[in-house]
Enzyme design. Structure first.
Site, PDB file in Angstrom:
ATOM      1  N   SER A 126      38.971  58.047 -11.762  1.00 52.93           N
ATOM      2  CA  SER A 126      38.788  58.894 -12.941  1.00 52.93           C
ATOM      3  C   SER A 126      39.040  60.367 -12.653  1.00 52.93           C
ATOM      4  O   SER A 126      39.252  61.152 -13.563  1.00 52.93           O
ATOM      5  CB  SER A 126      37.384  58.695 -13.523  1.00 52.93           C
ATOM      6  N   LYS A 164      32.671  63.611 -12.978  1.00 47.98           N
ATOM      7  CA  LYS A 164      33.495  64.092 -14.096  1.00 47.98           C
ATOM      8  C   LYS A 164      33.493  65.618 -14.146  1.00 47.98           C
ATOM      9  O   LYS A 164      32.622  66.272 -13.573  1.00 47.98           O
ATOM     10  CB  LYS A 164      32.920  63.585 -15.435  1.00 47.98           C
TER      11      LYS A 164
END
Lengths: 206, 206
Positions: A126, A164
């Site tokens: 990610s 993130k």
DNA sequence: TTTTATACTGAAAACTATTTCAGTAAGCTG
DNA sequence: CAGCTTACTGAAATAGTTTTCAGTATAAAA
């Protein structure tokens, strides 16, 4: 696990380490007794047994047969350490740095080690466009307040942790991956728990 | 000072250091004897006296009262170092690890430190698709023989070093960037000098 | 309130380790 | 070739250390 070690035992462990550092070999039971004003070797031995049971030292039944384990070194000298603990999984509930969560210790520079940091193995792609790959070790500062665009470790709704980009809004938080095939997600403040800000990365190539 | 220590005494000193590293405390005279096949404690003691006289150890007349001095510890730290040198620039001519080239020391895990490795700050974006960014520190093993697709530090025609994928051909070497906007380059073997294989990467985030 | 853990005393037994004494033998040094 | 260093053996004296046994007292947890 309220308090692993009593003050007395911490003191004895500290002296053990100091003695080894200074003299090059551990003290005897009697020497420990003399230093702490304990007349009977048996009194000292009780403490050593306790320290061994908790994994702070290892003993061989020979003269000065005491070894300091890594656990002790890290626990006592956290501020001078040059390693940070590698946590196995970051999940909700237990504190991140609970002993049973720690699988290893990672060497880092002194300025990182003196912050309250830990290491975490990254899973998934990610953050690939930020140069963070599957399997990389991320060094995470627990205390730093996240700012916009920081790379953070976040716990979303009690699930396991994800890495993130952090984009705070007025009443919500956007967690944005660095992977154009994935979509940013937006959460209410009470759904997200920030477990730290990424400050460094280490990779073993091949 | 032709030969400060005999082979026998060097071996004993080495074992002393090894024992301390492994067990946390020095061996006894009898244990040394058992390890080296010397039946009499006195035989071992002669060697210890010799080592002490030359300043390699210090003794206190107590059980396991042996300390390795700094003079001997030079030995110890070479084998158990936990840093690799950060070289300022990798250029042709001078050896990479010449003292004046070394600008810092980078903490690494023990297994990396004991290889003959060094660290290098990456410049430019040529390896960006391999997750290697401008400013990253690359840990490079000098001794490992590069294999196809390894990431190597290469000196091309006496210029400064570059980091590229290594693709050997029959009579030439292709150095391929991990950046689709750059083109692979092919060189004759005598034009290229491989300065090491990347084994690890460290990044300071922000 | 019984149990468990902490924190010790005191003494002796059992064992571990260093030091000392008395040598031997080979090889090198001047 | 005498004298020194290296590299040991063997045994016994001495000193240092751990372990075991048998308790005491206090405080916290079950």
């Amino acid at each position: 696990m309220a308090k692993e070690l009593t003050a007395r035992r911490r003191a004895i462990l500290a002296y053990l380490i100091e003695h080894i550092q200074e003299l090059g070999y551990p003290p005897t039971i009697a020497e420990l007794g003399a230093h702490f004003g304990i007349a009977s070797t048996n009194g000292v031995n009780d403490h050593l047994v306790a320290l061994e049971k908790r994994g702070y030292i290892e003993r061989s039944s020979k003269a000065r047969g005491i070894r300091i384990t890594e656990k002790a070194a890290v626990n006592l000298y956290r501020n001078h350490a040059s390693t940070v603990p590698l946590v196995g999984r970051v999940a909700a509930g237990a504190p991140i740095l609970a002993d049973q969560n720690i699988t290893d210790h990672i060497p880092v520079s002194a300025d990182i080690a003196k912050r309250n940091a830990y290491a975490l193995r990254v899973r998934g792609d990610s953050m690939i466009e930020a140069g963070i790959f599957d399997g990389d070790l991320l060094i995470v500062d627990q205390e730093r307040t996240p700012r916009k665009r920081d790379i953070v470790v976040a716990l979303v709704e009690e699930e396991e942790a994800t890495v993130k980009y952090y984009f705070p809004g007025s009443d919500s938080v956007e967690l944005r991956p660095a992977n154009s095939s994935l979509t940013p997600m937006r959460y209410r403040l009470d759904q997200v728990q920030i477990q730290g800000v990424a400050i460094s990365l280490q990779r073993q190539i091949k």
